[in-house]
Design a protein around this motif. Sequence first.
Motif, PDB file in Angstrom:
ATOM      1  N   ARG A 154      73.844 -59.912  32.292  1.00 55.69           N
ATOM      2  CA  ARG A 154      74.571 -61.120  31.907  1.00 55.69           C
ATOM      3  C   ARG A 154      75.707 -61.449  32.867  1.00 55.69           C
TER       4      ARG A 154
ATOM      5  N   ALA B 192      70.022 -65.562  23.405  1.00 56.78           N
ATOM      6  CA  ALA B 192      69.404 -64.345  23.957  1.00 56.78           C
ATOM      7  C   ALA B 192      68.830 -63.489  22.825  1.00 56.78           C
TER       8      ALA B 192
ATOM      9  N   CYS C 216      71.462 -63.451  30.333  1.00 57.04           N
ATOM     10  CA  CYS C 216      72.298 -64.383  29.584  1.00 57.04           C
ATOM     11  C   CYS C 216      73.445 -64.867  30.465  1.00 57.04           C
TER      12      CYS C 216
END
Length: 190
Positions: A140, A102, A124
């Motif tokens: 994420r 990332a 992510c």
Amino acid sequence: GVNAPSNYLRRDERAAGRLAVEKIAEKGYEDMLFVGLDRWENCHYSVVDRPGGAVEAAERLGVDLEILDVVFMPGEVERFRKPLGDGIHPNRAVIAWNIGLAEWCGHVAAERGMIPGRDFALACCESLEDTDAVWPELSRVDFDRRQMGLDAANMLLRVIENEPVDASERVYVGNWLEGHTIPGLPVSNA
């Protein structure tokens, strides 16, 4: 079988890939790029399962998903810089396999004057212990590491005390942490 593993904890990495695609698709993105790792012998199961789950979700949702498997090692990673840079644009969401990828996606985008969350979407499939301090804005998947540690310690104590352990496998599904790196899609003038 006789040699089957028992009394262990496992993260559902396939679900992490699915969750990332689903959450990004909810924001209207229909074109995604998954930046993963090139597979090697005996690699961690997440190397295969995270993009595998992403592919499953993309197919189910009718989303276009391209996979870019990177050899993320010194001397190797540079040959992937151009394909990654060419693949980053405002109408496409980029999903990175881990935090390192990332960050690299952010650096490659910055070389082209683009910032995650402003000019393109970035998410992510993992969160580390220090992600909240280092990059709290990153959208994420997060696994409850504290709970996993407590469960592992309790299982170990039960084994030491010769007490029965209630499960041979515990599977943990990650949670989505919504950051600020998935902007709204540009408005079309069509």
